[in-house]
Design a protein around this motif. Structure first.
Motif, PDB file in Angstrom:
ATOM      1  N   PRO A  56      -3.084  11.033 -18.347  1.00 10.38           N
ATOM      2  CA  PRO A  56      -2.841  12.111 -17.390  1.00 10.38           C
ATOM      3  C   PRO A  56      -1.367  12.148 -16.993  1.00 10.38           C
ATOM      4  O   PRO A  56      -0.992  11.895 -15.869  1.00 10.38           O
ATOM      5  CB  PRO A  56      -3.730  11.735 -16.216  1.00 10.38           C
ATOM      6  N   THR A  57      -0.545  12.497 -17.965  1.00  9.53           N
ATOM      7  CA  THR A  57       0.898  12.400 -17.812  1.00  9.53           C
ATOM      8  C   THR A  57       1.438  13.150 -16.609  1.00  9.53           C
ATOM      9  O   THR A  57       2.215  12.603 -15.844  1.00  9.53           O
ATOM     10  CB  THR A  57       1.592  12.901 -19.094  1.00  9.53           C
ATOM     11  N   ARG A  58       1.020  14.381 -16.427  1.00 10.21           N
ATOM     12  CA  ARG A  58       1.585  15.159 -15.330  1.00 10.21           C
ATOM     13  C   ARG A  58       1.272  14.527 -13.982  1.00 10.21           C
ATOM     14  O   ARG A  58       2.136  14.418 -13.111  1.00 10.21           O
ATOM     15  CB  ARG A  58       1.074  16.590 -15.362  1.00 10.21           C
ATOM     16  N   LEU A  59       0.020  14.096 -13.814  1.00 13.78           N
ATOM     17  CA  LEU A  59      -0.387  13.506 -12.545  1.00 13.78           C
ATOM     18  C   LEU A  59       0.423  12.253 -12.235  1.00 13.78           C
ATOM     19  O   LEU A  59       0.837  12.034 -11.105  1.00 13.78           O
ATOM     20  CB  LEU A  59      -1.879  13.169 -12.579  1.00 13.78           C
ATOM     21  N   VAL A  60       0.653  11.445 -13.234  1.00 12.79           N
ATOM     22  CA  VAL A  60       1.371  10.191 -13.037  1.00 12.79           C
ATOM     23  C   VAL A  60       2.880  10.415 -13.029  1.00 12.79           C
ATOM     24  O   VAL A  60       3.597   9.826 -12.225  1.00 12.79           O
ATOM     25  CB  VAL A  60       0.977   9.177 -14.143  1.00 12.79           C
ATOM     26  N   CYS A  61       3.366  11.270 -13.910  1.00 11.49           N
ATOM     27  CA  CYS A  61       4.811  11.446 -14.072  1.00 11.49           C
ATOM     28  C   CYS A  61       5.430  12.389 -13.050  1.00 11.49           C
ATOM     29  O   CYS A  61       6.625  12.304 -12.783  1.00 11.49           O
ATOM     30  CB  CYS A  61       5.128  11.947 -15.482  1.00 11.49           C
ATOM     31  N   ASP A  62       4.649  13.303 -12.501  1.00 11.98           N
ATOM     32  CA  ASP A  62       5.189  14.231 -11.520  1.00 11.98           C
ATOM     33  C   ASP A  62       4.929  13.676 -10.126  1.00 11.98           C
ATOM     34  O   ASP A  62       3.835  13.807  -9.581  1.00 11.98           O
ATOM     35  CB  ASP A  62       4.530  15.603 -11.678  1.00 11.98           C
ATOM     36  N   ASN A  63       5.931  13.045  -9.557  1.00 14.15           N
ATOM     37  CA  ASN A  63       5.815  12.380  -8.264  1.00 14.15           C
ATOM     38  C   ASN A  63       5.398  13.351  -7.156  1.00 14.15           C
ATOM     39  O   ASN A  63       4.848  12.941  -6.143  1.00 14.15           O
ATOM     40  CB  ASN A  63       7.152  11.713  -7.916  1.00 14.15           C
ATOM     41  N   ARG A  64       5.628  14.650  -7.359  1.00 16.54           N
ATOM     42  CA  ARG A  64       5.256  15.619  -6.330  1.00 16.54           C
ATOM     43  C   ARG A  64       3.746  15.660  -6.113  1.00 16.54           C
ATOM     44  O   ARG A  64       3.287  15.931  -5.009  1.00 16.54           O
ATOM     45  CB  ARG A  64       5.758  17.016  -6.704  1.00 16.54           C
ATOM     46  N   LEU A  65       2.958  15.376  -7.152  1.00 17.70           N
ATOM     47  CA  LEU A  65       1.505  15.420  -6.998  1.00 17.70           C
ATOM     48  C   LEU A  65       1.001  14.328  -6.067  1.00 17.70           C
ATOM     49  O   LEU A  65       0.213  14.597  -5.167  1.00 17.70           O
ATOM     50  CB  LEU A  65       0.806  15.326  -8.357  1.00 17.70           C
ATOM     51  N   ILE A  66       1.461  13.085  -6.266  1.00 13.00           N
ATOM     52  CA  ILE A  66       0.988  12.017  -5.369  1.00 13.00           C
ATOM     53  C   ILE A  66       1.485  12.285  -3.955  1.00 13.00           C
ATOM     54  O   ILE A  66       0.770  12.031  -2.985  1.00 13.00           O
ATOM     55  CB  ILE A  66       1.363  10.600  -5.880  1.00 13.00           C
ATOM     56  N   GLN A  67       2.681  12.855  -3.826  1.00 11.30           N
ATOM     57  CA  GLN A  67       3.184  13.206  -2.487  1.00 11.30           C
ATOM     58  C   GLN A  67       2.283  14.268  -1.841  1.00 11.30           C
ATOM     59  O   GLN A  67       2.031  14.235  -0.640  1.00 11.30           O
ATOM     60  CB  GLN A  67       4.635  13.695  -2.558  1.00 11.30           C
ATOM     61  N   LYS A  68       1.777  15.192  -2.660  1.00 11.71           N
ATOM     62  CA  LYS A  68       0.859  16.228  -2.169  1.00 11.71           C
ATOM     63  C   LYS A  68      -0.429  15.581  -1.651  1.00 11.71           C
ATOM     64  O   LYS A  68      -0.929  15.943  -0.583  1.00 11.71           O
ATOM     65  CB  LYS A  68       0.546  17.201  -3.303  1.00 11.71           C
ATOM     66  N   TYR A  69      -0.958  14.597  -2.387  1.00 12.93           N
ATOM     67  CA  TYR A  69      -2.193  13.944  -1.966  1.00 12.93           C
ATOM     68  C   TYR A  69      -1.972  13.098  -0.721  1.00 12.93           C
ATOM     69  O   TYR A  69      -2.855  13.001   0.128  1.00 12.93           O
ATOM     70  CB  TYR A  69      -2.798  13.131  -3.110  1.00 12.93           C
ATOM     71  N   ILE A  70      -0.785  12.507  -0.593  1.00 11.78           N
ATOM     72  CA  ILE A  70      -0.454  11.768   0.626  1.00 11.78           C
ATOM     73  C   ILE A  70      -0.409  12.742   1.801  1.00 11.78           C
ATOM     74  O   ILE A  70      -0.956  12.470   2.875  1.00 11.78           O
ATOM     75  CB  ILE A  70       0.891  11.012   0.473  1.00 11.78           C
ATOM     76  N   GLY A  71       0.230  13.894   1.592  1.00  2.00           N
ATOM     77  CA  GLY A  71       0.287  14.923   2.638  1.00  2.00           C
ATOM     78  C   GLY A  71      -1.098  15.393   3.050  1.00  2.00           C
ATOM     79  O   GLY A  71      -1.388  15.572   4.243  1.00  2.00           O
ATOM     80  N   GLU A  72      -1.985  15.586   2.058  1.00  2.19           N
ATOM     81  CA  GLU A  72      -3.356  16.012   2.369  1.00  2.19           C
ATOM     82  C   GLU A  72      -4.095  14.938   3.159  1.00  2.19           C
ATOM     83  O   GLU A  72      -4.853  15.253   4.083  1.00  2.19           O
ATOM     84  CB  GLU A  72      -4.118  16.322   1.076  1.00  2.19           C
ATOM     85  N   ALA A  73      -3.873  13.666   2.812  1.00  2.94           N
ATOM     86  CA  ALA A  73      -4.521  12.575   3.545  1.00  2.94           C
ATOM     87  C   ALA A  73      -4.034  12.545   4.995  1.00  2.94           C
ATOM     88  O   ALA A  73      -4.829  12.369   5.926  1.00  2.94           O
ATOM     89  CB  ALA A  73      -4.235  11.238   2.857  1.00  2.94           C
ATOM     90  N   LYS A  74      -2.733  12.761   5.198  1.00  2.00           N
ATOM     91  CA  LYS A  74      -2.178  12.809   6.555  1.00  2.00           C
ATOM     92  C   LYS A  74      -2.763  13.986   7.326  1.00  2.00           C
ATOM     93  O   LYS A  74      -3.106  13.858   8.510  1.00  2.00           O
ATOM     94  CB  LYS A  74      -0.648  12.932   6.509  1.00  2.00           C
ATOM     95  N   ASP A  75      -2.874  15.141   6.659  1.00  2.00           N
ATOM     96  CA  ASP A  75      -3.431  16.334   7.313  1.00  2.00           C
ATOM     97  C   ASP A  75      -4.892  16.118   7.726  1.00  2.00           C
ATOM     98  O   ASP A  75      -5.296  16.503   8.824  1.00  2.00           O
ATOM     99  CB  ASP A  75      -3.338  17.560   6.399  1.00  2.00           C
ATOM    100  N   MET A  76      -5.687  15.511   6.824  1.00  6.91           N
ATOM    101  CA  MET A  76      -7.091  15.246   7.155  1.00  6.91           C
ATOM    102  C   MET A  76      -7.184  14.316   8.358  1.00  6.91           C
ATOM    103  O   MET A  76      -8.000  14.521   9.255  1.00  6.91           O
ATOM    104  CB  MET A  76      -7.825  14.618   5.966  1.00  6.91           C
ATOM    105  N   GLU A  77      -6.333  13.287   8.363  1.00  2.09           N
ATOM    106  CA  GLU A  77      -6.331  12.327   9.472  1.00  2.09           C
ATOM    107  C   GLU A  77      -5.965  13.040  10.781  1.00  2.09           C
ATOM    108  O   GLU A  77      -6.603  12.834  11.817  1.00  2.09           O
ATOM    109  CB  GLU A  77      -5.331  11.212   9.169  1.00  2.09           C
ATOM    110  N   LYS A  78      -4.959  13.902  10.718  1.00  2.00           N
ATOM    111  CA  LYS A  78      -4.513  14.641  11.911  1.00  2.00           C
ATOM    112  C   LYS A  78      -5.607  15.588  12.405  1.00  2.00           C
ATOM    113  O   LYS A  78      -5.908  15.647  13.599  1.00  2.00           O
ATOM    114  CB  LYS A  78      -3.242  15.432  11.584  1.00  2.00           C
ATOM    115  N   ARG A  79      -6.226  16.338  11.475  1.00  2.00           N
ATOM    116  CA  ARG A  79      -7.287  17.274  11.863  1.00  2.00           C
ATOM    117  C   ARG A  79      -8.481  16.536  12.465  1.00  2.00           C
ATOM    118  O   ARG A  79      -9.083  16.997  13.434  1.00  2.00           O
ATOM    119  CB  ARG A  79      -7.715  18.136  10.676  1.00  2.00           C
TER     120      ARG A  79
END
Length: 176
Positions: free
Chosen positions: A22-45
């Motif tokens: 899964p090259t894009r998922l692993v190689c594109d650091n923006r994706l993991i940052q997106k999932y971190i952001g979503e985890a923060k948003d869920m926690e906040k909500r």
């Protein structure tokens, strides 16, 4: 569309025939940052949900803190299995909490967390460097909690910590 579907779809679109890569998922650091952001948003909500009750039956959560030095000494397969164990325990905790939370806001956030965590389990099961299926018979370090918000905190810490470093380690091999 279900939130976890994006993760799974982005992964499946980048699987090469033969060995899962899964090259894009692993190689594109923006994706993991997106999932971190979503985890923060869920926690906040979840924290903004009114009158979330304490769980009458405590839930068991994985302790997801780790020593970076020890982490670096582990093989990718050991890291993957450790994260799968943490996710399996977390998904069980979410399922248990869902049975106790009737309030709509909390129930909605738990459902979203359940989908995200399950998507990561499916994704990590596609990586395997050793023969044989993944056995969920693991026993990660854990703690009991009665606060629903601690479930979201644990998930965010897991995504921000072990998952992010795992993807970073995979990128070293896959993204040359």
């Amino acid at each position: 569309s279900p939130p976890g579907l994006l993760l799974l779809t982005s992964f499946l679109l980048h699987v090469e025939e033969g060995r899962a890569s899964p090259t894009r998922l692993v190689c594109d650091n923006r994706l993991i940052q997106k999932y971190i952001g979503e985890a923060k948003d869920m926690e906040k909500r979840a924290g903004h949900c009114q009158a979330l009750p304490a769980l009458s039956c405590p839930t068991v959560l994985p302790l997801v803190d780790f020593s970076l030095q020890q982490w670096k000494s582990k093989s990718n397969e050991i890291k993957r299995r450790e994260i799968l164990c943490d996710l399996a325990l977390l998904v069980g905790a979410v399922a248990g909490a869902q049975g106790q939370v009737t309030q709509e806001c909390g129930a909605r956030q738990l459902s979203q967390l359940y989908q995200h965590a399950n998507s990561f389990i499916l994704l990590l099961q596609t990586f395997s460097w050793e023969a044989g299926p993944w056995e969920p018979g693991c026993s990660p370090r854990s703690m009991e909690q009665t606060h629903i918000t601690s479930i979201f905190l644990t998930y965010r810490q897991l995504v921000q910590g072990k998952l992010r470093f795992f993807f970073h380690d995979l990128a070293k091999d896959l993204c040359k």
